[in-house]
Scaffold this active site. Structure first.
Site, short mmCIF file in Angstrom:
data_model
loop_
_atom_site.label_atom_id
_atom_site.label_comp_id
_atom_site.label_asym_id
_atom_site.label_seq_id
_atom_site.Cartn_x
_atom_site.Cartn_y
_atom_site.Cartn_z
N ASP A 1 12.82 4.21 -2.15
CA ASP A 1 13.57 3.31 -3.04
C ASP A 1 13.04 1.90 -2.83
O ASP A 1 13.08 1.36 -1.72
CB ASP A 1 15.07 3.36 -2.72
CG ASP A 1 15.87 2.43 -3.61
OD1 ASP A 1 15.92 2.66 -4.83
OD2 ASP A 1 16.44 1.44 -3.08
N GLU B 1 10.84 6.07 -8.08
CA GLU B 1 11.38 5.89 -9.42
C GLU B 1 10.32 5.30 -10.34
O GLU B 1 9.52 4.46 -9.93
CB GLU B 1 12.59 4.96 -9.39
CG GLU B 1 13.87 5.62 -8.90
CD GLU B 1 15.06 4.68 -9.00
OE1 GLU B 1 16.02 5.00 -9.73
OE2 GLU B 1 15.02 3.64 -8.34
N ASP C 1 20.57 1.54 -0.57
CA ASP C 1 19.15 1.87 -0.71
C ASP C 1 18.80 3.21 -0.07
O ASP C 1 18.03 3.99 -0.64
CB ASP C 1 18.30 0.76 -0.09
CG ASP C 1 18.51 -0.57 -0.78
OD1 ASP C 1 18.86 -0.57 -1.98
OD2 ASP C 1 18.33 -1.62 -0.14
#
Length: 370
Positions: A179, A263, A345
């Site tokens: 992340d 992501e 996170d």
């Protein structure tokens, strides 16, 4: 597999003067052809690479452009190819319309196999001679293309395109979710936290002072030019420090994990937030992901990109409960279903990993509940 390695080189004064001539000729041909194609398009015509190459041959025969024959013809021809690539990227929607090159921008000239010789770490360019290169890494194959460039700070680099199979890292059987963030560059699903060194904050006072001094000098004067180089060196130092840090982090991740999940962030849209634009640009999320992408391909590892709309931060990694809202200032939260306390996170990284592993299983036909 095509790979590109870049090395620092140190031309002599005579070679630097000849390279300056090559850069200038290549830049002129690029700008001349860009103007030619732009004017033709305005008149409802289209000029392709073959037509522009024929026009360049005719141009070199005119008395007022005989000076184009002073340098090797290969870099001039490659300028036309680079412009053709730029137009291809523009018409495909991958880039903006090509712009003219300036003499104070980064200069470069590309040589193909007919215009250089390489043997046993000795590189010679046509009409330039043997170059002194600092070979900082080994390679086995011979280069197919050589690009020599000069930065705004006056440093010279040689970039070689090689056809090699990079060394693959050993399999570890481990997977990780990553992340990305501003306070921490990356938080891993195993709890590790990679700091964001914030290089812009480190150099911004020096840059502000140097740029202020530059603005007070007469543009085009000797002192202005020397100060311009000082500013460019600070920017180059900042960029090199950032890239070095990203290279070390991404190489370590690819070495330790077989599957890396991240992501697919919309970085271009994120930097439109004027309050976060500087910090997002300093963190270089896009470069971080692109480094992971090519290093995983080189080293035999797998990179999985998660859809940007997946609620990684709002979803409980234990029970799957999804919170209604999750403002950016909320760094820790409690799940209302299983009453688990989450670090925002770390929970997002765990969700990214779970979703990535589910995608990989689904790709083989199994059914996974997420």
């Amino acid at each position: 597999m095509k790979v590109r390695y870049t090395f620092r080189c140190y031309p002599t004064d005579a070679q630097a003067q000849e390279l300056s001539r090559v850069f200038g000729h290549s830049r002129f041909v690029y700008n001349w052809c860009l103007r030619l194609r732009t004017d033709a398009w305005a008149n409802g015509e289209r000029i392709n690479y073959n037509q522009s190459s024929a026009a360049l041959t005719a141009l070199k025969r005119t008395p007022e452009h005989q000076w184009l024959n002073e340098v090797s013809c290969v870099p001039l021809q490659q300028s036309l190819r680079n412009l053709q690539t730029a137009f291809g990227n523009f018409f495909s929607g991958r880039a903006k319309y090509p712009r003219f090159k300036g003499k104070r921008d980064k200069q470069s000239a590309e040589y193909t196999t007919s215009a250089f010789k390489y043997s046993d770490r000795v590189l010679s360019l046509a009409k330039i001679g043997r170059l002194k290169v600092r070979w900082s890494r080994p390679f086995l194959s011979s280069p197919t293309t050589v690009t020599i460039s000069k930065t705004c700070t006056g440093r010279y680099y040689v970039s070689l395109v090689l056809d090699e199979q990079p060394h693959r890292f050993e399999k570890t059987g481990e997977s990780v979710g990553v992340d990305l963030g501003i306070n921490r560059l990356a938080t891993l699903s195993n709890g590790e936290r990679i700091p964001n060194l914030k290089f812009t904050r480190t150099y911004e006072k020096k840059l502000a002072k140097a740029q202020k001094s530059l603005s007070r000098k007469t543009k085009g004067s000797g002192r202005w030019n020397r100060q311009r180089i000082r500013v460019a060196r600070l920017h180059e130092k900042l960029t090199n420090a950032r890239i070095d840090h990203l290279n070390k982090v991404t190489t370590d991740l690819v070495r330790r994990f077989d599957v890396v999940a991240v992501e697919d962030l919309n970085v271009r849209g994120m930097v439109r937030n004027r309050k976060l634009a500087k910090h997002l640009s300093d963190a270089s999320f896009g470069r971080f992901v692109s480094m992971l992408e090519y290093k995983c391909a080189w080293r035999g590892k797998e990179l999985v990109k998660i859809d940007r709309f997946f609620p990684s931060s709002k979803r409980c990694s234990c029970c799957g409960y999804v919170a209604q809202t999750m403002p950016l200032n909320v760094r820790n939260w409690y799940c209302q279903e299983c009453h688990t306390e989450h670090d925002r996170d770390e929970n997002a990284a765990q969700n990214i990993l779970n979703f990535a592993l589910g995608q990989r299983v689904n790709a083989h036909g199994a059914t996974v509940s997420l």
